[in-house]
Write an enzyme that holds these catalytic residues in place. Structure first.
Site: not given
Length: 474
Positions: A125, A144, A146, A151, A305, A364, A368-369, A450
């Site tokens: 994603r 970024e 993923n 998710s 990253k 950064k 992740e997450g 989002r």
């Protein structure tokens, strides 16, 4: 906020009525999460947080994000196959970051043994924000990409119907009809099903590798149910189950509880706290196997990253995607400024610039997450502390993207209904399948919007900051 909503955003009575209808619609549609108090029980659930109103997204930027996704799929796949590039790019990072170093050790070990895996599945994603320039024009800039456990492809497929109803309740039937259909779960399942088919065993199962704490199970079930609908058997296991019950036969086929596994779909494994010694051993077992891993460890490393920063260097994309100048141009157009903090003159200069003007940048780590990035004063403090240490090489620096805020309501269980200044992040899901050297599937599989209040610098839906949204193209 699109001009279309200005008349309702301040109408308290209309908002209350629409919010009540929206919450019930979300529950009816299955936009659900387990609760923080009982994260492993579906006896008590609530709705996943979402915006009351769909957020305005410039149509041209939305279409640009979709148009470049197949290029990003090609790029991630190319990076994952380029041992020399990964070795050179991550050389400084693995000295300073234990987690990346351990992933890299497994990667090298599997390569030395020789890959048993012949089919490769990527589900990624690519996330963007809309950077507002001094002239007021917005530009699409990548935050970024993923490459593991991307998710909300399931729950976001439920959100557009909720927003359609909200707009109708507010008397905006014409606008409601303009919301796009969106079902990433179906697209993700299509990729998993293709990999399962190419693996070539009707009896073999797809294994979702899941967390110990499973609040977001309904998002995963959306993808899982698409596979069951295709008569593909799915099992859910944790790392410790793999350690206790996993084995390889002489051909390096993977077995769990005596069942052959065709595809391992990781929804876990992207943060250091996941791993103890036995979980690292389980990860190695999975990576050594013939099963299709989504992602394999090389593709997880391709999403770090440090790789993102290296891809922005002049000439790098051309080397990785030779003979594809149009793809290179489309990708490069989405890059924000990315800077290396490696030891040496360039890294010293960049660190000093960021310490002097921290509001220009985001710091950064290789994580992740959500909820890991550093901004403003915190960025300055951390960089001051590590500027003369090799530890700084485990971070990259990126220009801070400045989107135009808009008013919306963020609906969360047990929270008051109040208007917030919000910014949004658009993600495009990509799916590809490669068999040997041949790419047999390469698609954009849907989108995720989002939205969060402007006071929160970092964090996603699972981290409890952002909420699910639907783009209203303008």
């Amino acid at each position: 906020m699109a001009a279309a909503w200005q008349d309702v955003v301040r109408d308290a009575a209309a908002v209350r009525e629409a919010a009540a209808a929206a919450v019930d619609a979300a529950l009816l549609a299955g936009g659900l999460m387990r609760t923080g108090e009982q994260p492993n029980s579906s006896d008590v659930v609530n709705y996943a947080p979402f915006t009351l109103l769909p957020s305005a997204v410039p149509r041209a930027l939305f279409e640009q994000a979709y148009a470049v996704q197949q290029d990003f799929n090609l790029l991630v796949d190319a990076v994952s196959q380029n041992k020399e590039f990964l070795e050179q790019t991550l050389a400084s990072t693995i000295k300073a970051d234990d987690f990346t170093a351990q992933l890299f050790r497994i990667y090298m070990q599997v390569l030395e043994e020789g890959l048993a895996q012949t089919v490769f599945l990527g589900i990624n994603r690519s996330d963007y924000m809309f950077d507002c320039g001094l002239d007021g024009a917005a530009a699409l800039k990548q935050i970024e990409i993923n490459t593991i456990a991307a998710s909300f492809g399931g729950l976001t497929s439920r959100t557009a119907d909720v927003h359609r109803l909200v707009l109708k309740v507010l008397g905006k039937t014409e606008e409601a009809s303009q919301l796009l259909p969106n079902n990433p779960a179906k697209g993700l399942a299509l990729g998993i099903a293709k990999a399962w088919e190419l693996y070539g065993s009707q009896r073999a199962v797809v294994m979702f590798l899941v967390e110990e704490v499973q609040r977001n199970i309904f998002d995963q079930r959306c993808v899982e149910n698409e596979l069951w609908n295709r008569n593909i058997r799915v099992v859910r296991r944790r790392f410790r189950d793999v350690f206790e019950q996993g084995s390889l036969d002489a051909s390096r086929r993977l077995y769990i509880d005596g069942q052959e596994v065709a595809v391992v779909y990781y929804r876990e494994g992207y943060v250091p706290r996941t791993y103890n010694q036995q979980n690292w051993e389980a990860r190695l077992l999975l990576e050594r196997s013939r099963a299709v891993k989504c992602p394999d460890i090389a593709t997880q490393l391709a999403g770090t990253k440090k790789v993102q920063q290296e891809l922005s260097r002049p000439g790098t994309l051309e080397k990785l995607l030779p003979g594809r100048p149009e793809a290179v141009a489309r990708i490069r157009a989405t890059f924000a400024g990315l800077y290396s903090l490696d030891e040496g003159e360039e890294g010293d200069r960049i660190a000093a610039t960021a310490i002097a003007d921290p509001d220009r940048f985001v710091l950064k780590p290789q994580r992740e997450g959500g909820g890991n990035n550093l901004y403003g004063e915190e960025l300055r403090e951390v960089l001051e502390k590590i500027k003369d240490s090799p530890e700084r090489t485990s971070y990259i620096l990126m220009d801070k993207i400045k989107p135009q805020p808009a008013l919306n309501y963020l609906l969360r269980a047990h929270s008051p209904l109040q208007v917030s200044e919000c910014i949004s992040e658009l993600g495009i899901f990509g799916v590809y399948v490669r068999q040997g050297r041949e790419l047999v599937l390469n698609e954009a599989a849907g989108h995720l919007l989002r939205t969060k209040a402007v006071e929160h610098a970092d964090g996603g839906v699972a981290a409890g900051v952002a909420v699910l949204d639907t783009p209203y193209l303008v």
